[in-house]
Design a protein around this motif. Structure first.
Motif, mmCIF file in Angstrom:
data_model
loop_
_atom_site.group_PDB
_atom_site.id
_atom_site.type_symbol
_atom_site.label_atom_id
_atom_site.label_comp_id
_atom_site.label_asym_id
_atom_site.label_seq_id
_atom_site.Cartn_x
_atom_site.Cartn_y
_atom_site.Cartn_z
ATOM 1 N N MET A 1 0.861 -1.181 0.000
ATOM 2 C CA MET A 1 0.000 0.000 0.000
ATOM 3 C C MET A 1 0.896 1.230 0.000
ATOM 4 O O MET A 1 1.833 1.322 0.776
ATOM 5 N N ASN A 2 0.599 2.171 -0.864
ATOM 6 C CA ASN A 2 1.385 3.404 -0.898
ATOM 7 C C ASN A 2 0.696 4.478 -0.045
ATOM 8 O O ASN A 2 -0.386 4.274 0.496
ATOM 9 N N LEU A 3 1.324 5.621 0.046
ATOM 10 C CA LEU A 3 0.825 6.699 0.897
ATOM 11 C C LEU A 3 -0.545 7.193 0.448
ATOM 12 O O LEU A 3 -1.423 7.452 1.279
ATOM 13 N N VAL A 4 -0.773 7.326 -0.845
ATOM 14 C CA VAL A 4 -2.081 7.784 -1.348
ATOM 15 C C VAL A 4 -3.169 6.810 -0.926
ATOM 16 O O VAL A 4 -4.227 7.211 -0.421
ATOM 17 N N ASP A 5 -2.923 5.507 -1.099
ATOM 18 C CA ASP A 5 -3.913 4.495 -0.721
ATOM 19 C C ASP A 5 -4.184 4.552 0.787
ATOM 20 O O ASP A 5 -5.326 4.436 1.227
ATOM 21 N N ALA A 6 -3.123 4.720 1.567
ATOM 22 C CA ALA A 6 -3.280 4.790 3.023
ATOM 23 C C ALA A 6 -4.122 5.999 3.421
ATOM 24 O O ALA A 6 -5.003 5.901 4.284
ATOM 25 N N LEU A 7 -3.865 7.148 2.802
ATOM 26 C CA LEU A 7 -4.634 8.352 3.120
ATOM 27 C C LEU A 7 -6.089 8.207 2.700
ATOM 28 O O LEU A 7 -7.002 8.624 3.421
ATOM 29 N N LEU A 8 -6.320 7.616 1.547
ATOM 30 C CA LEU A 8 -7.697 7.430 1.074
ATOM 31 C C LEU A 8 -8.467 6.431 1.932
ATOM 32 O O LEU A 8 -9.678 6.554 2.094
ATOM 33 N N ALA A 9 -7.769 5.472 2.519
ATOM 34 C CA ALA A 9 -8.415 4.461 3.358
ATOM 35 C C ALA A 9 -8.551 4.916 4.808
ATOM 36 O O ALA A 9 -9.278 4.304 5.590
ATOM 37 N N ALA A 10 -7.890 5.985 5.167
ATOM 38 C CA ALA A 10 -7.853 6.445 6.559
ATOM 39 C C ALA A 10 -9.184 7.035 6.999
ATOM 40 O O ALA A 10 -9.961 7.535 6.197
ATOM 41 N N ASP A 11 -9.411 7.002 8.306
ATOM 42 C CA ASP A 11 -10.558 7.669 8.915
ATOM 43 C C ASP A 11 -10.177 9.144 9.069
ATOM 44 O O ASP A 11 -9.424 9.511 9.969
ATOM 45 N N ALA A 12 -10.677 9.987 8.185
ATOM 46 C CA ALA A 12 -10.318 11.403 8.175
ATOM 47 C C ALA A 12 -10.657 12.087 9.495
ATOM 48 O O ALA A 12 -9.924 12.974 9.949
ATOM 49 N N ASP A 13 -11.769 11.688 10.132
ATOM 50 C CA ASP A 13 -12.147 12.300 11.409
ATOM 51 C C ASP A 13 -11.101 12.023 12.487
ATOM 52 O O ASP A 13 -10.802 12.895 13.298
ATOM 53 N N LYS A 14 -10.549 10.818 12.506
ATOM 54 C CA LYS A 14 -9.520 10.492 13.498
ATOM 55 C C LYS A 14 -8.246 11.288 13.242
ATOM 56 O O LYS A 14 -7.613 11.770 14.166
ATOM 57 N N ILE A 15 -7.886 11.422 11.988
ATOM 58 C CA ILE A 15 -6.644 12.120 11.656
ATOM 59 C C ILE A 15 -6.750 13.615 11.952
ATOM 60 O O ILE A 15 -5.797 14.233 12.411
ATOM 61 N N THR A 16 -7.914 14.201 11.723
ATOM 62 C CA THR A 16 -8.070 15.645 11.910
ATOM 63 C C THR A 16 -8.624 16.034 13.278
ATOM 64 O O THR A 16 -8.748 17.220 13.573
ATOM 65 N N ALA A 17 -8.943 15.049 14.122
ATOM 66 C CA ALA A 17 -9.484 15.343 15.456
ATOM 67 C C ALA A 17 -8.453 16.098 16.290
ATOM 68 O O ALA A 17 -7.250 15.836 16.207
ATOM 69 N N LYS A 18 -8.926 17.035 17.083
ATOM 70 C CA LYS A 18 -8.031 17.790 17.953
ATOM 71 C C LYS A 18 -7.534 16.899 19.086
ATOM 72 O O LYS A 18 -8.292 16.143 19.683
ATOM 73 N N GLN A 19 -6.243 17.041 19.386
ATOM 74 C CA GLN A 19 -5.626 16.334 20.499
ATOM 75 C C GLN A 19 -6.078 17.008 21.792
ATOM 76 O O GLN A 19 -6.189 18.231 21.849
#
Length: 137
Positions: A1-19
């Motif tokens: 899996m490349n970086l584009v595939d990983a980003l497209l498969a990622a849960d965007a809400d988890k990645i952008t959630a505030k710490q």
């Protein structure tokens, strides 16, 4: 899996959630007899930039100067989510007109600095490079 595939498969809400993180001001916990817990959250890049710009003083013929304590207090107002600090009764009790004003009255300079640093850490502003790995060709 490349970086584009990983980003497209990622849960965007988890990645952008505030710490977030809780932080206890032990001096105030001791004085009040109840835990004085601050709920901290990260501040996103654009907002940090706006706060820095607001804390920068520009005088004709001189280099811009950042008022670091003003910046720190602004970061507290933005990064502390406790609703208690918006309560008009609390503001009135300490003769404060804003959260920023309240923080300067109830927290010491050292506490303001430490808490703003914690918010900075949550925002990815810590100076460690542990989260980054250099790739050499």
């Amino acid at each position: 899996m490349n970086l584009v595939d990983a980003l497209l498969a990622a849960d965007a809400d988890k990645i952008t959630a505030k710490q977030t993180e809780d932080y206890e001001v032990k001096r105030l916990s001791k004085l009040l007899g109840v835990p004085f817990i601050l709920h901290l959250q990260e501040i996103k890049f654009r907002r940090i930039k706006e706060l820095q710009d607001m804390a920068t003083k520009r005088k004709k013929g001189r280099a811009p100067e950042v008022d670091y304590m003003e910046l720190a207090v602004s970061c507290l107002a933005e990064g502390i989510t406790n609703e208690e600090f918006n309560d008009p009764r609390v503001l009135k009790r300490f003769n404060a007109t804003t959260k920023e004003d309240l923080f300067t009255k109830i927290l010491t300079s050292g506490e303001i600095t430490k808490i703003s640093e914690k918010i900075g850490d949550l925002s990815g502003m810590d100076k460690s490079e542990d989260d980054f790995e250099e790739v050499k060709n």
